[in-house]
Design a protein around this motif. Structure first.
Motif, short mmCIF file in Angstrom:
data_model
loop_
_atom_site.label_atom_id
_atom_site.label_comp_id
_atom_site.label_asym_id
_atom_site.label_seq_id
_atom_site.Cartn_x
_atom_site.Cartn_y
_atom_site.Cartn_z
N ALA A 59 39.85 32.54 41.53
CA ALA A 59 39.55 31.55 42.57
C ALA A 59 40.45 30.34 42.38
CB ALA A 59 38.08 31.14 42.51
N PHE A 60 40.56 29.53 43.43
CA PHE A 60 41.44 28.36 43.40
C PHE A 60 40.65 27.19 43.96
CE2 PHE A 60 44.76 25.50 44.75
CZ PHE A 60 45.73 25.66 43.77
N LEU A 61 40.58 26.09 43.21
CA LEU A 61 39.71 24.96 43.59
C LEU A 61 40.52 23.82 44.20
CD1 LEU A 61 36.86 23.72 43.60
CD2 LEU A 61 37.25 22.99 41.23
N GLU A 77 27.44 38.42 57.88
CA GLU A 77 28.38 39.05 58.81
C GLU A 77 29.52 39.76 58.10
OE1 GLU A 77 29.69 35.98 61.44
OE2 GLU A 77 27.71 35.67 62.32
N GLY A 78 29.63 39.54 56.79
CA GLY A 78 30.73 40.15 56.04
C GLY A 78 32.08 39.61 56.50
N THR A 79 32.16 38.27 56.69
CA THR A 79 33.43 37.65 57.10
C THR A 79 33.79 36.55 56.11
OG1 THR A 79 32.21 36.09 58.48
CG2 THR A 79 33.06 38.06 59.57
N GLY A 80 35.02 36.05 56.24
CA GLY A 80 35.42 34.89 55.43
C GLY A 80 36.50 35.22 54.42
N THR A 81 37.32 34.19 54.12
CA THR A 81 38.43 34.36 53.17
C THR A 81 38.29 33.42 51.97
OG1 THR A 81 39.70 32.73 54.44
CG2 THR A 81 40.06 35.05 54.97
N GLY A 82 37.20 32.66 51.91
CA GLY A 82 37.02 31.73 50.79
C GLY A 82 35.65 31.09 50.84
N PHE A 83 35.48 30.02 50.06
CA PHE A 83 34.21 29.29 50.02
C PHE A 83 34.50 27.83 50.34
CE2 PHE A 83 33.78 33.02 47.46
CZ PHE A 83 32.48 33.45 47.66
N ARG A 125 47.59 34.13 49.91
CA ARG A 125 48.66 35.14 49.85
C ARG A 125 48.55 36.00 48.59
NH1 ARG A 125 52.38 38.38 51.99
NH2 ARG A 125 54.55 38.06 51.41
N TYR A 126 48.11 35.37 47.49
CA TYR A 126 48.01 36.08 46.20
C TYR A 126 46.63 36.68 45.95
CZ TYR A 126 52.65 34.60 44.75
OH TYR A 126 54.02 34.44 44.66
N GLY A 127 45.74 36.58 46.96
CA GLY A 127 44.40 37.14 46.79
C GLY A 127 43.57 36.38 45.78
N THR A 128 43.85 35.07 45.67
CA THR A 128 43.08 34.19 44.79
C THR A 128 42.21 33.35 45.71
OG1 THR A 128 44.84 34.22 43.16
CG2 THR A 128 43.32 32.36 43.07
N VAL A 129 40.90 33.55 45.62
CA VAL A 129 39.98 33.06 46.66
C VAL A 129 39.84 31.54 46.62
CG1 VAL A 129 37.59 33.18 47.49
CG2 VAL A 129 38.74 35.25 46.63
N PRO A 130 40.19 30.83 47.72
CA PRO A 130 40.10 29.37 47.69
C PRO A 130 38.67 28.85 47.82
CG PRO A 130 41.27 30.15 49.67
CD PRO A 130 40.76 31.36 48.96
N ILE A 131 38.39 27.79 47.05
CA ILE A 131 37.12 27.04 47.18
C ILE A 131 37.54 25.62 47.59
CG2 ILE A 131 35.03 26.24 46.01
CD1 ILE A 131 35.57 28.50 43.90
N ASP A 190 39.87 38.09 28.38
CA ASP A 190 38.77 38.91 28.91
C ASP A 190 38.94 38.96 30.43
OD1 ASP A 190 36.49 40.02 29.87
OD2 ASP A 190 35.09 38.64 28.87
N GLU A 191 39.37 40.11 30.93
CA GLU A 191 39.68 40.17 32.37
C GLU A 191 38.43 40.08 33.24
OE1 GLU A 191 40.12 44.61 33.89
OE2 GLU A 191 41.49 44.22 32.22
N LYS A 192 37.25 40.24 32.64
CA LYS A 192 36.02 40.17 33.45
C LYS A 192 35.55 38.74 33.66
CE LYS A 192 34.24 44.82 32.91
NZ LYS A 192 35.52 45.39 32.44
N LYS A 193 36.11 37.80 32.89
CA LYS A 193 35.72 36.40 33.03
C LYS A 193 36.33 35.79 34.29
CE LYS A 193 34.64 33.95 28.84
NZ LYS A 193 33.29 34.40 28.99
N MET A 194 35.53 35.04 35.03
CA MET A 194 36.06 34.41 36.24
C MET A 194 36.98 33.25 35.87
SD MET A 194 34.04 32.83 39.46
CE MET A 194 34.87 32.29 40.93
N MET A 195 38.21 33.31 36.38
CA MET A 195 39.19 32.27 36.08
C MET A 195 39.48 31.46 37.36
SD MET A 195 43.09 32.74 34.78
CE MET A 195 43.16 32.80 33.03
N ILE A 196 39.34 30.14 37.26
CA ILE A 196 39.56 29.25 38.41
C ILE A 196 40.82 28.43 38.16
CG2 ILE A 196 38.59 27.36 39.79
CD1 ILE A 196 35.79 28.33 38.92
N GLY A 197 41.69 28.36 39.16
CA GLY A 197 42.96 27.63 39.01
C GLY A 197 42.99 26.34 39.81
N VAL A 198 43.79 25.39 39.31
CA VAL A 198 44.08 24.14 40.03
C VAL A 198 45.56 23.84 39.83
CG1 VAL A 198 43.69 21.64 40.13
CG2 VAL A 198 41.75 23.17 39.69
N VAL A 199 46.31 23.76 40.93
CA VAL A 199 47.71 23.33 40.86
C VAL A 199 47.84 22.17 41.83
CG1 VAL A 199 50.13 23.98 41.26
CG2 VAL A 199 48.51 25.69 40.40
N SER A 200 48.11 20.96 41.31
CA SER A 200 48.00 19.80 42.20
C SER A 200 48.60 18.55 41.58
CB SER A 200 46.50 19.54 42.47
OG SER A 200 46.33 18.42 43.30
#
Length: 482
Positions: free
Chosen positions: A374-376, A417-423, A393-399, A294-304
């Motif tokens: 997103a990436f945690l 302010e409409g700024t920021g690249t992550g959470f 770089r891949y447009g996967t938003v870091p948390i 389901d492409e509408k589901k939010m998917m969070i990644g962890v590589v570590s």
């Protein structure tokens, strides 16, 4: 032409266990060839891949006085991507199936040998560096030996040294009498103002005391390590050297990590077309890992690496709560058994939502960077961190947690302010982390246009090596002074 020699225990493409190898492999290529001749010296490990061993040419060998014997020092060389690499060979020290072993004393002897050999080999190579750039505790004795026995020789007089701390946790510590015996350094070097720290001889401390400058891999980490919490017992020394200490954030290889040309991903994409194309990677990964497609589901990644340092106790604490949300979680990595088993358990308990991949795969890591929303990364401490740079770089938003390099590279989203690249979140607290994740979910589900603008800004951020290389060049100029 200013001559720089990198001395390190690992470097891509020859040998790699972590981020240090990426730095040693990538940074020299980005230094301006017009003004700098940068070369690299590494141990010749017998566990290097055969194709890399085949590229090495024998140069010479000699015997060096070390640890009360005449030790064999073989010298080899290879050229890769226009960079000249040298290798120190001694199978007694660099044999074995992996670069680092578990015997701490042997590791100290091995890298003391390497540090002395690095200097001893230079006159034979006919390469006199203006500056030796040392990396981590394994080369901590290079600045010490340089100031001690090599200063009497005209060839070495005036050579500068820099030490870069990639992770302060690892210092190379052992009993002073034993280390004195191995290294042959005079006894007066093993005092609290030189190599001794808390009754141990400490190789990294030696490097920090004797190097002409000290760097670490992000501005925030350079400040953090002057405090007790992050200083690993060396905060006093780092404070005393703060005039010579600077943080320069690592980069990543923008050729290797490029969503437009990545050979591992199903559907290449870029900053212009990600809105349509990125989701195709998500669907393919959901299918591959047996998650609900389901492409509408939010998917969070962890590589570590699954260790305490990376904040997995926070994730463990709120994992049940997190899994009640409308998300999917994809984990890749190995490490401490408790975390490996924790993720396996939740994979079993929430099989349609959690995918635990307890191994390491370069291919799957690229797919996760390209497919997730997103990436945690809730690290306890993080000198620089590379995963958040790859996810941007891949447009996967870091948390991320606001520590070290994470704080320096991820700008928190500001909806006014409409700024920021992550959470991001500040305190090392599981529910604060969960609140940051839920804030990201809310923006992802309820304000899709805002989310896409965060992705736009993330993909526009520049953490290529070119930016960092300029800062290193400024430091080299300042130290060499002409």
């Amino acid at each position: 032409m200013k001559k720089i020699l990198f001395a390190a225990s690992e470097g891509v493409p020859f040998i790699k266990t972590g981020g240090l190898a990426d730095v040693v492999g990538s940074l020299p290529k980005c230094i301006d060839k017009e003004y700098f001749d940068v070369r690299v010296i590494l141990p010749r490990y017998t566990c290097m891949k055969q194709e890399m061993k085949d590229r090495l040419e024998y140069v010479t060998h000699f015997y060096m006085d070390f640890n009360w014997t005449d030790a064999y020092v073989g010298v080899l060389k290879a050229e890769v991507d226009g960079i000249q690499y040298y290798f120190i060979d001694n199978e007694g020290y660099f044999g074995g199936f992996k670069p680092y072993g578990d015997n701490a004393l042997f590791e100290i002897e091995k890298y003391a040998f390497f540090s002395k050999a690095v200097l001893s080999v230079l006159p034979i190579l006919d390469f006199r560096p203006d500056l030796i750039h040392c990396h981590d505790w394994q080369t901590g004795l290079v600045p010490v030996y340089l100031k001690e026995r090599f200063q009497g020789n005209d060839f070495f007089r005036g050579i500068k040294s820099v030490i870069t701390i990639h992770n302060l946790k690892f210092q190379g510590k052992w009993d002073p009498k034993v280390v004195q015996n191995i290294t042959g350094l005079p006894q007066y070097y093993f005092t609290p103002d030189k190599l001794e720290a808390y009754k141990d001889a400490n190789l990294l401390k030696g490097g920090i005391v004797f190097a002409d400058a000290v760097t670490t891999v992000s501005d925030t980490y350079a400040e953090e390590i002057k405090t007790k919490f992050y200083g690993e017992g060396l905060e006093g020394l780092l404070k005393a050297r703060s005039g010579d200490l600077r943080g320069i954030v690592n980069g990543i290889d923008y050729e290797e990590f490029n969503p437009e040309t990545d050979k591992y991903i199903v559907k290449p994409y870029n900053a212009v077309n990600f809105r349509k194309e990125k989701a195709k990677n998500k669907r393919a990964l959901q299918e591959e890992l047996g998650l609900q497609v389901d492409e509408k589901k939010m998917m969070i990644g962890v590589v570590s690496r699954l260790t305490d340092q990376k904040g997995f106790d926070l994730i463990a604490y709120v994992m049940d709560e997190l899994c009640r949300d409308d998300i999917q979680l994809v984990v890749l990595g190995t490490g401490e058994e408790q975390y490996e088993n924790m993720f396996r358990h939740f994979d079993w308990k929430y099989s349609d939502k959690v995918s635990a991949n307890i191994f390491y795969s370069e291919e799957l890591s690229h797919k996760i960077y390209a497919s997730c929303d997103a990436f945690l990364m809730p690290s306890l401490f993080e000198p620089c961190g590379l995963s958040q740079l790859m996810s941007l770089r891949y447009g996967t938003v870091p948390i991320v947690r606001e520590t070290g390099g994470l704080k320096d590279t991820v700008q928190p989203y500001n909806e006014f302010e409409g700024t920021g690249t992550g959470f991001s979140f500040a305190n090392y607290n599981a529910h604060e982390m969960l609140a940051a994740v839920r804030y990201a979910e809310q923006v992802f589900y309820d304000r899709k246009r805002e989310w896409n603008k965060i992705v736009d800004r993330a993909m526009a951020a520049d953490f290529s090596w070119e930016v960092s290389a300029k800062k290193y060049q400024e430091m080299y100029d300042w130290l060499i002074g002409y």
